[in-house]
Design a protein around this motif. Structure first.
Motif, PDB file in Angstrom:
ATOM      1  N   ALA A 148     -18.049  51.700  -8.381  1.00  0.00           N
ATOM      2  CA  ALA A 148     -19.144  51.077  -9.124  1.00  0.00           C
ATOM      3  C   ALA A 148     -19.305  49.612  -8.725  1.00  0.00           C
ATOM      4  O   ALA A 148     -20.427  49.140  -8.502  1.00  0.00           O
ATOM      5  CB  ALA A 148     -18.899  51.192 -10.626  1.00  0.00           C
ATOM      6  N   ASN A 149     -18.207  48.910  -8.612  1.00  0.00           N
ATOM      7  CA  ASN A 149     -18.267  47.493  -8.226  1.00  0.00           C
ATOM      8  C   ASN A 149     -18.787  47.321  -6.793  1.00  0.00           C
ATOM      9  O   ASN A 149     -19.546  46.397  -6.509  1.00  0.00           O
ATOM     10  CB  ASN A 149     -16.902  46.835  -8.390  1.00  0.00           C
ATOM     11  N   ARG A 150     -18.376  48.219  -5.896  1.00  0.00           N
ATOM     12  CA  ARG A 150     -18.880  48.148  -4.513  1.00  0.00           C
ATOM     13  C   ARG A 150     -20.379  48.438  -4.467  1.00  0.00           C
ATOM     14  O   ARG A 150     -21.123  47.792  -3.717  1.00  0.00           O
ATOM     15  CB  ARG A 150     -18.112  49.099  -3.607  1.00  0.00           C
ATOM     16  N   LEU A 151     -20.836  49.386  -5.273  1.00  0.00           N
ATOM     17  CA  LEU A 151     -22.283  49.655  -5.340  1.00  0.00           C
ATOM     18  C   LEU A 151     -23.027  48.437  -5.861  1.00  0.00           C
ATOM     19  O   LEU A 151     -24.096  48.098  -5.360  1.00  0.00           O
ATOM     20  CB  LEU A 151     -22.573  50.877  -6.222  1.00  0.00           C
ATOM     21  N   TRP A 152     -22.457  47.768  -6.850  1.00  0.00           N
ATOM     22  CA  TRP A 152     -23.090  46.565  -7.383  1.00  0.00           C
ATOM     23  C   TRP A 152     -23.218  45.499  -6.298  1.00  0.00           C
ATOM     24  O   TRP A 152     -24.272  44.867  -6.154  1.00  0.00           O
ATOM     25  CB  TRP A 152     -22.323  46.018  -8.582  1.00  0.00           C
ATOM     26  N   MET A 153     -22.164  45.313  -5.517  1.00  0.00           N
ATOM     27  CA  MET A 153     -22.225  44.319  -4.442  1.00  0.00           C
ATOM     28  C   MET A 153     -23.291  44.698  -3.414  1.00  0.00           C
ATOM     29  O   MET A 153     -24.013  43.829  -2.913  1.00  0.00           O
ATOM     30  CB  MET A 153     -20.855  44.167  -3.768  1.00  0.00           C
ATOM     31  N   MET A 154     -23.419  45.987  -3.133  1.00  0.00           N
ATOM     32  CA  MET A 154     -24.445  46.434  -2.188  1.00  0.00           C
ATOM     33  C   MET A 154     -25.840  46.184  -2.756  1.00  0.00           C
ATOM     34  O   MET A 154     -26.737  45.736  -2.030  1.00  0.00           O
ATOM     35  CB  MET A 154     -24.254  47.919  -1.862  1.00  0.00           C
ATOM     36  N   LEU A 155     -26.024  46.454  -4.031  1.00  0.00           N
ATOM     37  CA  LEU A 155     -27.324  46.192  -4.671  1.00  0.00           C
ATOM     38  C   LEU A 155     -27.638  44.702  -4.626  1.00  0.00           C
ATOM     39  O   LEU A 155     -28.770  44.307  -4.337  1.00  0.00           O
ATOM     40  CB  LEU A 155     -27.330  46.701  -6.116  1.00  0.00           C
ATOM     41  N   LYS A 156     -26.645  43.881  -4.910  1.00  0.00           N
ATOM     42  CA  LYS A 156     -26.846  42.429  -4.849  1.00  0.00           C
ATOM     43  C   LYS A 156     -27.190  41.991  -3.433  1.00  0.00           C
ATOM     44  O   LYS A 156     -28.077  41.154  -3.239  1.00  0.00           O
ATOM     45  CB  LYS A 156     -25.601  41.687  -5.334  1.00  0.00           C
ATOM     46  N   ASP A 157     -26.507  42.544  -2.446  1.00  0.00           N
ATOM     47  CA  ASP A 157     -26.766  42.184  -1.053  1.00  0.00           C
ATOM     48  C   ASP A 157     -28.184  42.556  -0.631  1.00  0.00           C
ATOM     49  O   ASP A 157     -28.801  41.853   0.175  1.00  0.00           O
ATOM     50  CB  ASP A 157     -25.761  42.846  -0.113  1.00  0.00           C
ATOM     51  N   GLU A 158     -28.692  43.653  -1.160  1.00  0.00           N
ATOM     52  CA  GLU A 158     -30.064  44.073  -0.855  1.00  0.00           C
ATOM     53  C   GLU A 158     -31.079  43.167  -1.547  1.00  0.00           C
ATOM     54  O   GLU A 158     -32.219  43.079  -1.125  1.00  0.00           O
ATOM     55  CB  GLU A 158     -30.305  45.525  -1.276  1.00  0.00           C
ATOM     56  N   GLY A 159     -30.653  42.531  -2.623  1.00  0.00           N
ATOM     57  CA  GLY A 159     -31.526  41.621  -3.361  1.00  0.00           C
ATOM     58  C   GLY A 159     -31.947  42.203  -4.699  1.00  0.00           C
ATOM     59  O   GLY A 159     -32.718  43.156  -4.744  1.00  0.00           O
TER      60      GLY A 159
END
Length: 126
Positions: free
Chosen positions: A78-89
């Protein structure tokens, strides 16, 4: 979808793996919660699918992340998905979708959402 999960979880997950465009069916966090509850090993498959769809269908990643928080299983995914979402903007996500990340009522009253994610969502919807 619930009956399909109960009858043949493996086929259901394989069907999800075939999702590949913006018009694809996106299961709710409730459905993904059931998948994870049936077999926690499915979380890694859901993570892979989320990663593949994150730019064209971020709602799948959001729902997978929510399901992880609800079940209390694989918070790392879940935390890795959050970081990916943040990286996408986060600005690419609509406000309602962002708010679903931290608003679980009445479905689940107290998921374990990291404070940083709550803060990030709060800042993004301002």
């Amino acid at each position: 979808a619930y009956r399909c999960i109960d009858e043949d979880l493996e086929s259901y997950v394989k069907c999800l793996e075939s999702l590949d465009d913006i018009n694809s069916y996106i299961p709710s966090a409730q459905i993904l919660t059931k998948v994870i509850d049936k077999n926690a090993k499915c979380t890694s498959k859901l993570f892979e699918i989320s990663s593949k769809l994150i730019t064209i269908q971020p709602k799948f990643a959001v729902n997978t992340m929510r399901a992880c928080f609800i079940t209390g299983k694989d918070s790392d995914a879940a935390n890795r998905l959050w970081m990916m979402l943040k990286d996408e903007g986060l600005h690419k996500l609509d406000k309602d979708l962002l708010l679903t990340i931290t608003n679980f009522q009445p479905f689940h009253p107290d998921p374990k959402i990291p404070d940083q994610i709550k803060k990030d969502v709060s800042n993004a919807v301002k």
